[in-house]
Design a protein around this motif. Structure first.
Motif, PDB file in Angstrom:
ATOM      1  N   PHE A  16       0.842  -1.211   0.000  1.00  0.00           N
ATOM      2  CA  PHE A  16       0.000   0.000   0.000  1.00  0.00           C
ATOM      3  C   PHE A  16       0.874   1.257   0.000  1.00  0.00           C
ATOM      4  N   SER A  17       1.870   1.292   0.907  1.00  0.00           N
ATOM      5  CA  SER A  17       2.636   2.530   1.119  1.00  0.00           C
ATOM      6  C   SER A  17       3.402   2.935  -0.135  1.00  0.00           C
ATOM      7  N   GLY A  18       4.134   1.996  -0.716  1.00  0.00           N
ATOM      8  CA  GLY A  18       4.936   2.318  -1.893  1.00  0.00           C
ATOM      9  C   GLY A  18       4.060   2.643  -3.091  1.00  0.00           C
ATOM     10  N   ALA A  49      -0.979  -7.640   3.271  1.00  0.00           N
ATOM     11  CA  ALA A  49      -2.336  -7.638   3.842  1.00  0.00           C
ATOM     12  C   ALA A  49      -3.412  -7.952   2.802  1.00  0.00           C
ATOM     13  N   TYR A  50      -3.263  -7.419   1.594  1.00  0.00           N
ATOM     14  CA  TYR A  50      -4.360  -7.519   0.613  1.00  0.00           C
ATOM     15  C   TYR A  50      -4.020  -8.500  -0.502  1.00  0.00           C
ATOM     16  N   GLY A  51      -2.972  -9.302  -0.273  1.00  0.00           N
ATOM     17  CA  GLY A  51      -2.585 -10.331  -1.244  1.00  0.00           C
ATOM     18  C   GLY A  51      -3.281 -11.653  -0.955  1.00  0.00           C
ATOM     19  N   LEU A  59     -11.322  -7.032   6.003  1.00  0.00           N
ATOM     20  CA  LEU A  59     -10.650  -5.850   6.530  1.00  0.00           C
ATOM     21  C   LEU A  59     -11.000  -5.720   8.010  1.00  0.00           C
ATOM     22  N   ASN A  60     -10.099  -5.150   8.778  1.00  0.00           N
ATOM     23  CA  ASN A  60     -10.462  -4.898  10.172  1.00  0.00           C
ATOM     24  C   ASN A  60     -10.797  -3.425  10.399  1.00  0.00           C
ATOM     25  N   VAL A  61     -10.981  -2.703   9.312  1.00  0.00           N
ATOM     26  CA  VAL A  61     -11.421  -1.304   9.372  1.00  0.00           C
ATOM     27  C   VAL A  61     -12.657  -1.198   8.490  1.00  0.00           C
TER      28      VAL A  61
HETATM   29  C1  LIG Z   1      -2.619  -9.811   7.608  1.00  0.00           C
HETATM   30  C2  LIG Z   1      -2.782  -8.307   7.691  1.00  0.00           C
HETATM   31  C3  LIG Z   1      -4.039  -7.723   7.629  1.00  0.00           C
HETATM   32  C4  LIG Z   1      -4.203  -6.335   7.679  1.00  0.00           C
HETATM   33  N1  LIG Z   1      -5.450  -5.787   7.599  1.00  0.00           N
HETATM   34  C5  LIG Z   1      -5.578  -4.428   7.579  1.00  0.00           C
HETATM   35  C6  LIG Z   1      -6.869  -3.807   7.425  1.00  0.00           C
HETATM   36  O1  LIG Z   1      -7.889  -4.484   7.334  1.00  0.00           O
HETATM   37  N2  LIG Z   1      -6.944  -2.451   7.396  1.00  0.00           N
HETATM   38  C7  LIG Z   1      -5.826  -1.682   7.524  1.00  0.00           C
HETATM   39  O2  LIG Z   1      -5.936  -0.452   7.476  1.00  0.00           O
HETATM   40  N3  LIG Z   1      -4.604  -2.237   7.683  1.00  0.00           N
HETATM   41  C8  LIG Z   1      -4.468  -3.578   7.708  1.00  0.00           C
HETATM   42  N4  LIG Z   1      -3.237  -4.136   7.855  1.00  0.00           N
HETATM   43  C9  LIG Z   1      -2.089  -3.243   8.042  1.00  0.00           C
HETATM   44  C10 LIG Z   1      -1.252  -3.195   6.771  1.00  0.00           C
HETATM   45  O3  LIG Z   1       0.051  -3.450   7.226  1.00  0.00           O
HETATM   46  C11 LIG Z   1      -1.351  -1.865   6.044  1.00  0.00           C
HETATM   47  O4  LIG Z   1      -2.696  -1.594   5.735  1.00  0.00           O
HETATM   48  C12 LIG Z   1      -0.583  -1.832   4.713  1.00  0.00           C
HETATM   49  O5  LIG Z   1      -0.979  -2.887   3.905  1.00  0.00           O
HETATM   50  C13 LIG Z   1       0.921  -1.816   4.901  1.00  0.00           C
HETATM   51  O6  LIG Z   1       1.465  -1.608   3.637  1.00  0.00           O
HETATM   52  P1  LIG Z   1       3.011  -1.399   3.409  1.00  0.00           P
HETATM   53  O7  LIG Z   1       3.157  -1.100   1.970  1.00  0.00           O
HETATM   54  O8  LIG Z   1       3.555  -0.423   4.365  1.00  0.00           O
HETATM   55  O9  LIG Z   1       3.679  -2.804   3.764  1.00  0.00           O
HETATM   56  P2  LIG Z   1       3.570  -4.210   3.031  1.00  0.00           P
HETATM   57  O10 LIG Z   1       2.207  -4.522   2.617  1.00  0.00           O
HETATM   58  O11 LIG Z   1       4.270  -5.165   3.952  1.00  0.00           O
HETATM   59  O12 LIG Z   1       4.432  -4.038   1.700  1.00  0.00           O
HETATM   60  C14 LIG Z   1       5.829  -3.944   1.707  1.00  0.00           C
HETATM   61  C15 LIG Z   1       6.350  -4.578   0.434  1.00  0.00           C
HETATM   62  O13 LIG Z   1       7.743  -4.311   0.325  1.00  0.00           O
HETATM   63  C16 LIG Z   1       8.397  -5.466  -0.146  1.00  0.00           C
HETATM   64  N5  LIG Z   1       9.800  -5.370   0.238  1.00  0.00           N
HETATM   65  C17 LIG Z   1      10.325  -5.321   1.486  1.00  0.00           C
HETATM   66  N6  LIG Z   1      11.676  -5.247   1.413  1.00  0.00           N
HETATM   67  C18 LIG Z   1      11.995  -5.234   0.095  1.00  0.00           C
HETATM   68  C19 LIG Z   1      13.235  -5.189  -0.607  1.00  0.00           C
HETATM   69  N7  LIG Z   1      14.422  -5.131   0.026  1.00  0.00           N
HETATM   70  N8  LIG Z   1      13.209  -5.220  -1.970  1.00  0.00           N
HETATM   71  C20 LIG Z   1      12.021  -5.263  -2.631  1.00  0.00           C
HETATM   72  N9  LIG Z   1      10.816  -5.333  -1.994  1.00  0.00           N
HETATM   73  C21 LIG Z   1      10.818  -5.310  -0.651  1.00  0.00           C
HETATM   74  C22 LIG Z   1       7.639  -6.592   0.547  1.00  0.00           C
HETATM   75  O14 LIG Z   1       7.868  -7.844  -0.070  1.00  0.00           O
HETATM   76  C23 LIG Z   1       6.199  -6.100   0.392  1.00  0.00           C
HETATM   77  O15 LIG Z   1       5.647  -6.491  -0.839  1.00  0.00           O
HETATM   78  C24 LIG Z   1      -3.066  -5.522   7.828  1.00  0.00           C
HETATM   79  C25 LIG Z   1      -1.789  -6.120   7.912  1.00  0.00           C
HETATM   80  C26 LIG Z   1      -1.648  -7.493   7.832  1.00  0.00           C
HETATM   81  C27 LIG Z   1      -0.269  -8.101   7.906  1.00  0.00           C
END
Ligand SMILES: Cc1cc2nc3c(=O)[nH]c(=O)nc-3n(C[C@H](O)[C@H](O)[C@H](O)COP(=O)(O)OP(=O)(O)OC[C@H]3O[C@@H](n4cnc5c(N)ncnc54)[C@H](O)[C@@H]3O)c2cc1C
Length: 477
Positions: A16-18, A49-51, A59-61
């Motif tokens: 999500f973040s990236g 989370a969404y994979g 979702l928990n929101v």
């Molecule tokens: C099971 C689960 C359910 C959730 N449910 C909710 C919800 O219902 N509502 C909500 O608001 N939030 C939820 N969350 C919180 C969730 O973490 C955030 O919503 C959000 O998905 C986080 O996104 P992110 O991009 O920060 O991290 P991530 O989704 O973890 O994405 C990071 C990505 O970076 C990649 N990466 C890491 N290091 C490297 C590298 N060195 N080189 C290349 N790629 C790399 C990883 O493989 C991954 O694909 C949930 C989390 C989890 C784990």
């Protein structure tokens, strides 16, 4: 003073973040940009989370609070209306629904498609997707070179770290179990095909959201065995609930950020007690804290932050990270039928016992599983990161831990502060990596604001950083 627009931006991590940082860049930039998103393991945009491929994982929101854009609060609701299963649902009901996470992943993939994969001819932003792990980054004169595990390099002038949650930290004895068929060290990598065929025992280490996911998976597979879940306090997440209006918190004229930890806890306890007297759920106070949490955290002293993390975080998390009522109902059923047994106890160690794994708990108790899953939650000690990339960046001093060592040190606009104490001209970060500086930095209601602010910082379009995005309450009124 305006600085030259960056031309080549690399984003490491495509969850999500990236992805939403890139989408915001595409929305906001008037300058030509070349963005490269480097993402390993997960489908880009969906992330961990969404994979999921299971419709049972919700979702928990609530839907009303899951827009991917801070400036378009109803965007997700409007998108849901484009799907036939939701177009006739009354508005009030749709707003409160907990939608399958897989569908939320479709929403994010749609945004990626619209803004990054098929932009209009005239759009100034071009995006390239690279599948694989980024291993190391070497600064050069004008930018840096990113080395990839698959071979090859990506050149960039600015780099965004959006690497998400770390896998759980190891447990005493788990090193020796890495190749053991009954041990799952990372709960977010598929383990379903390693279950015993008929019956058997699964032990889940942890009682948080990852454990909830695992229990829901096992039930939806029709798996017939017994599940033990264990954590220090044995608390499962609570369900979202129908709340009441409670305008008394925060009390008028009081800035919660001025109080410090001790007085803040006293005030919260006082209001929790008042809510209990009213027959209402005290977790309302945790929700009412949310628009203030980041500011409060930033004003805590280091000692207060560490004390909160050590002594109060478990209780905070169990009230804060609530789950959909229908998911909670499934947990209750699993407990009532004896399929799920929850234990309170400290995990002292894990070790192989033939083709099973034994979990030693405090007080002489032990649990043995045909499959034992480490669901203790993401590793939060940044200096113990298992990411090769982050280890390399730490070693080179390009990133440095924040004071609490829970994440990286960043400035208010997401610019990383290096070991020399200077703002990096290369790196920005967002997401769970900011845990130590922001505390609340895991869920979409926080991350969408961060993605936008990171894009604005990259484009040199600063906003007053003291303005915190209002977070809508998660309970249902
Ligand atoms: C099971 C689960 C359910 C959730 N449910 C909710 C919800 O219902 N509502 C909500 O608001 N939030 C939820 N969350 C919180 C969730 O973490 C955030 O919503 C959000 O998905 C986080 O996104 P992110 O991009 O920060 O991290 P991530 O989704 O973890 O994405 C990071 C990505 O970076 C990649 N990466 C890491 N290091 C490297 C590298 N060195 N080189 C290349 N790629 C790399 C990883 O493989 C991954 O694909 C949930 C989390 C989890 C784990």
């Amino acid at each position: 003073m305006t600085t030259a627009q960056p031309e080549q931006i690399a984003i490491i991590g495509g969850g999500f973040s990236g992805t939403m940082t890139a989408v915001n860049l595409a929305r906001l930039s008037r300058q030509p940009l070349e963005i490269t998103i480097i993402n390993q393991r997960r489908p880009t945009a969906r992330g961990v989370a969404y994979g999921t491929r299971r419709m049972e994982h919700l979702l928990n929101v609530a839907a009303r609070n899951m827009s991917a854009f801070p400036d378009l609060p109803d965007h997700f609701l409007q998108w849901l209306r484009t799907r036939s299963e939701y177009d006739m649902v009354p508005e009030m009901e749709l707003r409160e629904r907990f939608i399958p996470r897989m569908i939320y992943g479709d929403y994010l993939r749609g945004l990626m498609q619209q803004y990054l994969q098929s932009p209009m001819e005239s759009a100034p932003v071009r995006t390239t997707f690279v599948e694989g792990e980024a291993l190391d980054i070497t600064p050069n004169g004008d930018g840096a070179t990113i080395r990839l595990a698959v071979g090859g390099r990506v050149e960039a002038e600015r780099i965004v770290l959006a690497t998400g949650n770390e896998p759980p930290a190891g447990l005493p004895g788990s090193e020796a179990l890495q190749a053991h068929a009954a041990w799952v060290g990372n709960p977010w990598q598929g383990w379903e095909n390693r279950l015993p065929q008929s019956g058997g025992t699964v032990v889940l280490l942890g009682t948080g959201l990852t454990t909830v996911d695992a229990v829901i998976t096992l039930r939806s597979m029709g798996w017939q065995g017994v599940v033990h879940a264990v954590s220090r306090n044995g608390w499962l997440p609570h369900a979202h609930f129908r709340g009441i209006e409670y305008p008394d918190f925060p009390p008028p004229g009081i800035d919660l950020a001025d109080l410090g930890l001790k007085k803040l806890l006293e005030l919260m306890e006082q209001h929790c007690a008042r809510l209990r007297e009213l027959g209402a759920n005290p977790a309302i106070i945790v929700d009412k804290m949310r628009p203030h949490t980041q500011r409060v955290w930033q004003r805590f002293t280091l000692e207060e932050r560490l004390e909160f993390a050590q002594r109060h975080a478990a209780r905070w998390n169990v009230l804060r990270h609530r789950i959909a009522p229908e998911i909670h109902a499934q947990l209750t059923t699993a407990q009532l039928t004896g399929q799920l047994q929850v234990h309170a106890g400290r995990i002292e160690g894990v070790k192989a016992e033939g083709n099973r794994v034994r979990v030693q708990l405090s007080g002489g108790k032990a649990l043995t599983g045909d499959l034992v899953i480490n669901a203790t939650g993401p590793n939060t000690k940044f200096t113990a990161t298992s990411s090769v990339l982050l280890q390399n960046l730490l070693r080179r001093g390009l990133v440095t831990p924040d004071e609490t060592e829970m994440g990286v040190r960043v400035d208010a606009d997401h610019t990383i502060i290096g070991r020399d104490g200077e703002r990096s001209s290369l790196f920005l970060a967002l997401g769970p990596l900011l845990r130590g500086t922001r505390w609340e930095t895991i869920a979409v209601p926080e991350l969408r604001g961060q993605a936008r602010r990171t894009a604005e910082a990259l484009l040199d379009q600063p906003r007053p950083v003291a303005v915190e995005e209002p977070v809508m309450m998660e309970y249902m009124i």
